[in-house]
Design a protein around this motif. Structure first.
Motif, PDB file in Angstrom:
ATOM      1  N   GLY A 510       0.927  -1.082  -0.082  1.00  0.00           N
ATOM      2  CA  GLY A 510       0.120  -0.059  -0.225  1.00  0.00           C
ATOM      3  C   GLY A 510       0.755   1.201  -0.076  1.00  0.00           C
ATOM      4  N   VAL A 511       0.549   2.361  -0.755  1.00  0.00           N
ATOM      5  CA  VAL A 511       1.217   3.388  -0.827  1.00  0.00           C
ATOM      6  C   VAL A 511       0.391   4.732  -0.880  1.00  0.00           C
ATOM      7  N   ALA A 512       0.877   5.703   0.072  1.00  0.00           N
ATOM      8  CA  ALA A 512       0.085   7.012   0.148  1.00  0.00           C
ATOM      9  C   ALA A 512       1.056   8.170  -0.273  1.00  0.00           C
ATOM     10  N   SER A 513       0.512   9.091  -0.903  1.00  0.00           N
ATOM     11  CA  SER A 513       1.469  10.076  -1.471  1.00  0.00           C
ATOM     12  C   SER A 513       0.447  11.465  -1.379  1.00  0.00           C
ATOM     13  N   THR A 514       1.216  12.665  -1.248  1.00  0.00           N
ATOM     14  CA  THR A 514       0.440  13.942  -1.660  1.00  0.00           C
ATOM     15  C   THR A 514       0.828  14.497  -2.794  1.00  0.00           C
ATOM     16  N   GLN A 515       1.759  13.843  -3.505  1.00  0.00           N
ATOM     17  CA  GLN A 515       2.089  14.288  -4.975  1.00  0.00           C
ATOM     18  C   GLN A 515       1.622  13.160  -5.962  1.00  0.00           C
ATOM     19  N   TRP A 516       0.564  13.660  -6.454  1.00  0.00           N
ATOM     20  CA  TRP A 516       0.084  12.755  -7.612  1.00  0.00           C
ATOM     21  C   TRP A 516      -0.484  13.580  -8.893  1.00  0.00           C
ATOM     22  N   ILE A 517      -0.727  12.975  -9.999  1.00  0.00           N
ATOM     23  CA  ILE A 517      -1.093  13.829 -11.335  1.00  0.00           C
ATOM     24  C   ILE A 517      -2.455  13.467 -11.531  1.00  0.00           C
ATOM     25  N   ASN A 518      -3.159  14.594 -11.808  1.00  0.00           N
ATOM     26  CA  ASN A 518      -4.485  14.698 -12.545  1.00  0.00           C
ATOM     27  C   ASN A 518      -4.587  15.010 -13.751  1.00  0.00           C
ATOM     28  N   GLU A 519      -5.916  14.682 -14.359  1.00  0.00           N
ATOM     29  CA  GLU A 519      -6.286  14.765 -15.754  1.00  0.00           C
ATOM     30  C   GLU A 519      -6.909  16.177 -15.756  1.00  0.00           C
ATOM     31  N   VAL A 520      -6.341  16.834 -16.716  1.00  0.00           N
ATOM     32  CA  VAL A 520      -7.155  18.017 -17.119  1.00  0.00           C
ATOM     33  C   VAL A 520      -6.952  18.300 -18.713  1.00  0.00           C
ATOM     34  N   PRO A 521      -8.011  17.888 -19.347  1.00  0.00           N
ATOM     35  CA  PRO A 521      -8.078  17.758 -20.613  1.00  0.00           C
ATOM     36  C   PRO A 521      -7.900  19.040 -21.369  1.00  0.00           C
ATOM     37  N   ASN A 522      -7.374  19.263 -22.502  1.00  0.00           N
ATOM     38  CA  ASN A 522      -6.931  20.499 -23.174  1.00  0.00           C
ATOM     39  C   ASN A 522      -7.089  20.093 -24.569  1.00  0.00           C
ATOM     40  N   ASP A 523      -8.034  20.747 -25.378  1.00  0.00           N
ATOM     41  CA  ASP A 523      -8.244  20.538 -26.755  1.00  0.00           C
ATOM     42  C   ASP A 523      -7.141  20.771 -27.518  1.00  0.00           C
ATOM     43  N   THR A 524      -6.688  22.042 -27.305  1.00  0.00           N
ATOM     44  CA  THR A 524      -5.624  22.619 -28.397  1.00  0.00           C
ATOM     45  C   THR A 524      -4.401  21.917 -28.318  1.00  0.00           C
ATOM     46  N   ASN A 525      -4.052  21.629 -27.074  1.00  0.00           N
ATOM     47  CA  ASN A 525      -2.561  20.810 -26.862  1.00  0.00           C
ATOM     48  C   ASN A 525      -3.073  19.413 -26.137  1.00  0.00           C
ATOM     49  N   PRO A 526      -3.165  18.330 -26.672  1.00  0.00           N
ATOM     50  CA  PRO A 526      -3.488  17.199 -25.996  1.00  0.00           C
ATOM     51  C   PRO A 526      -2.488  16.895 -24.847  1.00  0.00           C
ATOM     52  N   ARG A 527      -0.977  17.335 -24.953  1.00  0.00           N
ATOM     53  CA  ARG A 527      -0.274  16.795 -23.868  1.00  0.00           C
ATOM     54  C   ARG A 527      -0.396  17.839 -22.878  1.00  0.00           C
ATOM     55  N   ALA A 528      -1.034  18.706 -22.791  1.00  0.00           N
ATOM     56  CA  ALA A 528      -1.156  19.825 -21.676  1.00  0.00           C
ATOM     57  C   ALA A 528      -2.230  19.259 -20.504  1.00  0.00           C
ATOM     58  N   PHE A 529      -2.630  18.058 -20.948  1.00  0.00           N
ATOM     59  CA  PHE A 529      -3.775  17.544 -19.873  1.00  0.00           C
ATOM     60  C   PHE A 529      -3.030  17.180 -18.542  1.00  0.00           C
ATOM     61  N   GLU A 607       1.924   7.931 -21.745  1.00  0.00           N
ATOM     62  CA  GLU A 607       1.614   6.966 -20.776  1.00  0.00           C
ATOM     63  C   GLU A 607       1.912   7.578 -19.219  1.00  0.00           C
ATOM     64  N   TYR A 608       1.178   7.392 -18.351  1.00  0.00           N
ATOM     65  CA  TYR A 608       1.895   7.862 -17.117  1.00  0.00           C
ATOM     66  C   TYR A 608       1.281   7.112 -16.145  1.00  0.00           C
ATOM     67  N   SER A 609       1.568   7.278 -14.831  1.00  0.00           N
ATOM     68  CA  SER A 609       1.031   6.742 -13.774  1.00  0.00           C
ATOM     69  C   SER A 609       0.588   8.011 -12.617  1.00  0.00           C
ATOM     70  N   LEU A 610      -0.481   7.594 -11.987  1.00  0.00           N
ATOM     71  CA  LEU A 610      -0.876   8.769 -10.909  1.00  0.00           C
ATOM     72  C   LEU A 610       0.198   8.888  -9.918  1.00  0.00           C
ATOM     73  N   PHE A 611       0.944   8.015  -9.858  1.00  0.00           N
ATOM     74  CA  PHE A 611       1.995   8.054  -8.478  1.00  0.00           C
ATOM     75  C   PHE A 611       3.358   8.412  -8.961  1.00  0.00           C
ATOM     76  N   GLU A 612       3.546   8.619 -10.247  1.00  0.00           N
ATOM     77  CA  GLU A 612       5.055   8.905 -10.845  1.00  0.00           C
ATOM     78  C   GLU A 612       5.694  10.151 -10.244  1.00  0.00           C
ATOM     79  N   GLN A 613       4.916  10.900  -9.747  1.00  0.00           N
ATOM     80  CA  GLN A 613       5.480  12.269  -9.290  1.00  0.00           C
ATOM     81  C   GLN A 613       5.819  12.073  -7.691  1.00  0.00           C
ATOM     82  N   GLY A 614       5.607  10.862  -7.054  1.00  0.00           N
ATOM     83  CA  GLY A 614       5.521  10.695  -5.612  1.00  0.00           C
ATOM     84  C   GLY A 614       6.956   9.927  -5.413  1.00  0.00           C
ATOM     85  N   ILE A 615       7.098   9.794  -4.037  1.00  0.00           N
ATOM     86  CA  ILE A 615       8.480   8.844  -3.864  1.00  0.00           C
ATOM     87  C   ILE A 615       8.131   7.503  -4.161  1.00  0.00           C
ATOM     88  N   TYR A 616       7.224   7.003  -3.560  1.00  0.00           N
ATOM     89  CA  TYR A 616       6.836   5.386  -3.955  1.00  0.00           C
ATOM     90  C   TYR A 616       5.594   5.565  -4.974  1.00  0.00           C
TER      91      TYR A 616
END
Length: 882
Positions: A510-529, A607-616
C-alpha cells in the motif's frame, strides 16, 4: 638478652633528653655499644628500618593555671624515616643522620636521598647525594609532595614553616620541565626561582629552553617570569626574547586566548586567522570560537566543540562560515570584478557507547560542506577531490521480548560536481520480524502450513531536492516530496529434496502520497492535460503473488598426481551451477489500474502513472510473467607438498577464487528475451600479496546503426553479425599489492615446547635471510585499474596506475610519497610527498605536490608540546597562489 634488657632504659633516657619527643623503634634492634664519635658523644648508631617521631603532650600538673594542651612547635602528624645502611641519633644535638637509601615521610611529603639530616628540635631537613670513590654522586634528593615531584642537588626543608631552599632543581610542571640553580619554596607552596630554565624537552640538558632571569611558580595555576630569551643548543638568541613570560601550569583543560596565525595569500591578501578563545564549559564539554580576517575583505568564523560522558557517549562538532571575496575576470571583458561566495561546512560525529543501552542507539555522522568551501577554504586534498558526500543521523529501537524494530534517519547526499543535494527529513521505518502464526497448531505433527511466515514493514519518507547554494534559503523547500508505504509479505519454503527449494509468496503493498497527477483535458494541446497537483491525498494498493524454485547442486572434480616426486599433490575444481525459475500470474482484472494513456486521433501520445511524481509508485500488474535465471560458479584449488625434516605437510593454494557467470531469460517477452551475461572473477597470487579482480558484461545480441548514426540493440544474435557468440560491452579489472619490511621475512620457527625463537636465534635467522638488509621499516603499495566500455559503436578506455610508499631512514627520518599516472591523458595526476624529521622535543615536516592541478608547498618546524604551540615557523604556498 642484653639487648632486650637495655631497650626500656634507652627509651626512658631518650625521652628525658629530647624534652618532649618520643622515639619508638619499629621492627629494629639497637646496638649494644654507644658511638665513640667525639663530635657526637651522646649518640646512638642504629642500622634501623623505620622510626616514627611524634610530638608528645605536655604533662599537666595539678594546680597548673595555664592549661596548655600542646606545644607551639608540635607537628601535625608522625614523621617516618628509614635508611638502608645506618642511622645515627645525636641526643645532645637532637639530630638524626640517615645514610644510603635514606627516606623521610611526613603527611603528603616524601624525600629520598643518599644522605639526610633530620633536626628534631627545629623540624628541619637537609638532603644531598653521596659521592663514591670515582666522584660519582649517587642518591640525589627526590622530593615529592602530592602530585609534585622534583630532583635536586641539595635540599633544605622545614616541616614546621613549610619553607625550603633547593639547589640545582629539575621538576615537571604539567608537560613542561623547570630547571633552577637556586629556588625557594614557601609555606603556600609557591616557588621563587632565579636563573631558571623552562622547556618542553625532557632531557636534563635540554635541546632548547627559555632562559628565565627570575620566575614564580604557582602550582596548579601558572608560571610567571621576568625577562626571558630563547636558547637553542646552548646558543642564546637574545632577539627572540620576552619582557615577561606567562605559562599555564594546570592539569587538564583550561579556558584561555587562542593566538592567531598570520601570513599572506596572493588572492586574499594579508590575513590573521584562527584567533579566538577556548572555553572549558565543564568537565564534559569544551568550546572553541575562532575567526579569520583577510585584507581584501574576506572573513570567516569557526565553532568547534568536543563532549564526552564515560560509558554513555562522545562526539565532536565543527561549523564554519565564510564570506569569501575574490577578484575574477569579467565574463564580458571588463577586466576584473569581485565575486562573493558564502562557504559553509558542518561536521558532527556522535558515538554512543555500546554499554549505554543495548536496545536503543543514537548516532550521528554529518559531513556537509558547500562545493565552494572545499575549493576555497580547505587545505585537504581529499576534501576537494571527493565526488560525493553523505550524512546520517539515526535512532534505532528494538524490544528484547518482541519482534519489533523502529528506526529514524535524517540523511543527506551531495554531489560535489553538480552541487545537487538530497535530504531525507526524516525517514521513518517500522518492521515486524517474520512470524510463524500457525506454528504448533497441528498438535505435534509437522504440517506444511506451520512453515508459513508473515511479516510487516512500513516506511515514511520526506525528501527535499535542492542545490548547496540554496540550502539556507526558502527556495530550498520548493521541491518537497513525501510518501508512505507498507508491505505485508506472506511466504513459506518447501524442500522436496536436497539442493532444491520451492517458495510461493504473496506481498500486499500500500502506498500513500500527497504528490500525484490529475487529468485536465486540453483540446488545443493534448499533452497539456498533465498537471502536478500538490494538494490532496491519494492511496493505492496492489497484490504481487509469485512462485519461485531454485536448484543449486555442487559438483566436485579432483585430479590426483601419482608421481611421488611431484610437488603438486592434487588439483580440485568445485563447480556450482544454479537454475532458478519464477512465475507471476496475471491478476490485473482484480486490481485497480493507476496507469493512464493519452490518445490523440486514435494515436497513443503518452502513458503515465498517478503516482509517478511521488516517492513511492504503484505499478499496474503487467500481466503474466516469468523469468529463468542461470548461473555457474567456479573455484579452483591445488594441494602442494611441503616437505619438512620429519614429515610431509600439505598446503592449500587457491588458483582461482571465483569465476562466475549469470544471466536470465524471460519467455514472455516478444523480443530480446535474454539479459546480458555478467562475469565476475578474482584470485590472489604470491601468498595473497597480489589481489586480482575483474568484472565484465557480455551481450548475446547485436547492435545496428541507422542512417542518423543512432545505434540500438536488436533481436538478432551477435554471432550472425561477426561470428562471435557475445559482444563485450563493459570490462573492469584491477589489481594491487602492499609490501613492507615484514613481507619477505621468514616466519619464526617454534621450539619443541612451542615457544618462539630467542633473540639470538632470530639474529642468526636474519643473517641467513636474503632480505635481512631491508630491516628498516618501509612500505610500498601499487594499484592498477582498467575500465573498458563500449556504447554502441564507440568505445572508451580509462586506465591508471597509483604508487604509494614510505621508508623510515632512521628512527627520526620518515619519507612518504604517492603518485598516480593516467595512461589516457598521458600525464601524472596528483603527486605528493612528505618528509618528516623527529627532533626529539621539536619536529620538522615538509609536504609538497610539485605538479598537477593542486600544487602546494608546506614547511613547518615547531615544538611538539602544545604548551609552546606558538613556538614555530611555517611557510605555505597552495594551488591558489600559483
Amino acid at each position: 638478652m642484653l639487648q632486650s634488657r637495655l631497650i626500656p632504659y634507652l627509651f626512658i633516657f631518650i625521652v628525658l633528653h629530647l624534652s618532649g619527643y618520643t622515639a619508638v623503634a619499629q621492627n629494629s634492634i639497637i646496638n649494644d655499644s654507644l658511638s665513640s664519635n667525639p663530635n657526637q658523644s651522646d649518640s646512638i648508631s642504629k642500622p634501623i628500618d623505620s622510626i616514627a617521631v611524634v610530638d608528645s603532650l605536655l604533662i599537666q600538673t595539678k594546680g597548673d593555671s595555664t592549661n596548655k594542651s600542646k606545644k607551639e612547635s608540635e607537628l601535625d602528624a608522625p614523621v617516618d624515616y628509614s635508611a638502608k645502611d645506618s642511622m645515627i641519633i645525636s641526643i645532645d644535638n637532637q639530630m638524626i643522620y640517615l645514610y644510603n637509601g635514606a627516606h623521610v615521610k611526613y603527611t603528603t611529603i616524601e624525600l629520598d636521598a643518599g644522605y639526610i639530616e633530620f633536626g628534631m628540635a627545629d623540624k628541619s631537613l637537609f638532603a644531598e647525594g653521596l659521592t663514591d670513590s670515582a666522584d660519582v654522586v649517587n642518591g640525589a634528593p627526590i622530593f615529592k609532595d602530592k602530585e609534585e615531584t622534583f630532583d635536586s642537588e641539595k635540599l633544605t626543608y622545614n616541616f614546621q614553616t613549610k619553607k625550603g631552599v633547593i639547589r640545582k632543581v629539575y621538576m615537571v610542571q604539567d608537560g613542561g620541565y623547570l630547571h633552577g640553580d637556586k629556588i625557594k619554596r614557601h609555606e603556600n607552596e609557591h616557588i621563587h626561582m632565579k636563573n631558571g630554565k623552562y622547556s618542553t624537552c625532557d632531557l636534563k640538558e635540554p635541546h632548547f629552553y627559555l632562559a628565565l632571569t627570575k620566575a614564580e611558580v604557582i602550582p596548579q595555576d601558572k608560571i610567571v617570569s621576568g625577562p626571558a630569551y630563547l636558547v637553542i643548543e646552548d646558543i642564546p638568541i637574545y632577539f627572540i626574547g620576552l619582557p615577561f613570560g606567562f605559562f599555564p601550569n594546570t592539569k587538564g583543560s583550561k579556558s584561555g586566548v587562542l593566538i592567531p596565525d598570520y601570513g599572506e595569500e596572493q588572492q586574499r591578501g594579508f590575513f590573521i586567522k584562527d584567533g579566538g578563545y577556548y572555553f572549558v564549559l565543564n568537565k564534559y564539554v569544551d568550546l572553541k570560537l575562532t575567526g579569520s580576517l583577510y585584507s581584501n575583505g574576506s572573513w570567516g568564523t569557526n565553532v568547534e566543540s568536543r563532549y564526552t560522558k564515560r560509558y554513555k557517549f562522545n562526539g565532536n562538532f565543527v561549523a564554519d562560515y565564510y564570506k569569501d571575496i575574490r577578484e575574477v575576470k569579467s565574463p564580458i571583458g571588463l577586466g576584473l570584478t569581485k565575486d562573493t561566495t558564502t562557504d559553509i561546512r558542518i561536521i558532527w560525529q556522535h558515538i554512543q557507547d555500546a554499554r549505554a543501552n543495548p536496545y536503543s542507539r543514537f548516532s550521528a555522522n554529518v559531513n556537509f560542506s558547500t562545493t565552494s568551501f572545499d575549493k576555497q577554504q580547505s587545505y585537504n586534498y581529499n576534501n576537494f577531490t571527493q565526488n560525493t558526500k553523505s550524512s546520517n543521523i539515526s535512532y534505532t529501537k528494538s524490544w528484547p521480548t518482541k519482534p519489533f524494530n523502529f528506526s529514524a534517519n535524517l540523511m543527506h547526499n551531495q554531489s560535489a560536481r553538480t552541487g545537487e543535494i538530497n535530504f531525507k527529513l526524516p525517514n521513518l521505518s517500522f518492521d515486524v520480524a517474520r512470524q510463524n502464526p500457525f506454528k504448533g497448531l497441528s498438535g505435534g505433527k509437522d504440517r506444511w502450513y506451520e512453515d508459513i511466515q508473515v511479516g510487516y514493514s512500513a516506511s515514511l519518507e520526506n525528501n527535499i531536492n535542492s542545490h548547496d547554494t540554496l540550502i539556507f534559503t526558502t527556495r530550498a523547500f520548493e521541491n518537497v516530496k513525501n510518501g508512505f508505504r507498507h508491505e505485508i509479505p506472506v511466504s513459506f519454503l518447501l524442500k522436496p529434496f536436497r539442493n532444491f527449494t520451492i517458495s510461493p509468496n504473496i506481498v500486499y503493498e500500500g502506498v500513500a502520497s500527497t504528490q500525484w497527477i490529475n487529468e485536465v483535458p486540453n483540446d488545443t494541446n493534448p499533452r497539456a492535460f498533465v498537471v502536478k497537483e500538490r494538494e490532496g491525498f491519494i492511496y493505492g494498493h496492489s497484490l504481487r503473488p509469485s512462485l519461485s524454485a531454485n536448484y543449486m547442486p555442487r559438483i566436485y572434480g579432483m585430479y590426483q598426481f601419482t608421481n611421488p616426486n611431484s610437488k603438486i599433490n592434487a588439483v580440485r575444481h568445485v563447480i556450482t551451477p544454479s537454475l532458478g525459475a519464477s512465475y507471476t500470474p496475471d491478476i490485473s482484472e482484480f486490481m485497480p489500474n493507476y496507469n493512464r494513456s493519452v490518445f490523440y486521433n486514435d494515436s497513443l501520445l503518452d502513458e503515465y502513472s498517478l503516482f509517478e511524481q511521488g516517492i513511492y509508485t504503484i505499478q499496474y500488474p503487467p500481466g503474466e510473467g516469468a523469468a529463468i535465471s542461470m548461473g555457474l560458479k567456479n573455484n579452483l584449488e591445488m594441494k602442494v607438498r611441503m616437505p619438512t625434516d620429519t614429515s610431509v605437510e600439505y598446503k592449500k593454494v587457491s588458483l582461482l577464487d571465483r569465476f562466475d557467470f549469470n544471466t536470465s531469460y524471460d519467455p514472455f517477452r516478444d523480443s530480446l528475451k535474454f539479459n546480458p551475461i555478467n562475469v565476475i572473477g578474482g584470485t590472489r597470487l604470491f601468498n595473497n600479496l597480489l589481489d586480482l579482480q575483474f568484472t565484465g558484461i557480455l551481450d548475446p545480441y547485436a547492435y545496428v546503426t541507422d542512417s542518423n548514426n543512432y545505434s540500438k540493440r536488436i533481436n538478432r544474435a551477435q554471432y550472425s553479425v561477426d561470428k562471435n557468440l557475445v559482444r563485450l560491452t563493459n570490462f573492469q579489472t584491477g589489481f594491487g599489492f602492499n609490501l613492507n619490511n615484514d613481507t619477505f621475512r621468514k616466519k619464526k620457527k617454534e621450539t619443541a615446547e612451542g615457544e618462539e625463537n630467542t633473540e639470538e636465534e632470530e639474529e642468526v635467522e636474519a643473517k641467513d635471510n636474503l632480505y635481512s638488509y631491508f630491516m628498516v621499516p618501509w612500505n610500498l603499495g601499487f594499484d592498477y585499474k582498467l575500465t573498458y566500455q563500449k556504447l554502441f559503436n564507440k568505445s572508451e578506455i580509462i586506465q591508471s596506475v597509483g604508487i604509494n610508499g614510505g621508508i623510515d631512514l632512521t628512527k627520526t627520518w620518515k619519507i612518504t610519497m604517492n603518485t598516480n599516472y593516467d595512461f589516457v591523458m598521458k600525464k601524472l595526476t596528483y603527486t605528493s610527498a612528505r618528509i618528516y624529521k623527529d627532533l626529539h622535543c621539536w619536529e620538522m615536516e615538509l609536504n609538497f605536490a610539485p605538479f598537477g592541478d593542486y600544487k602546494f608547498f608546506y614547511f613547518k618546524i615547531n615544538a611538539k608540546s602544545t604548551i609552546l604551540g606558538d613556538l614555530k615557523y611555517d611557510k605555505r604556498k597552495n594551488w591558489r597562489d600559483y
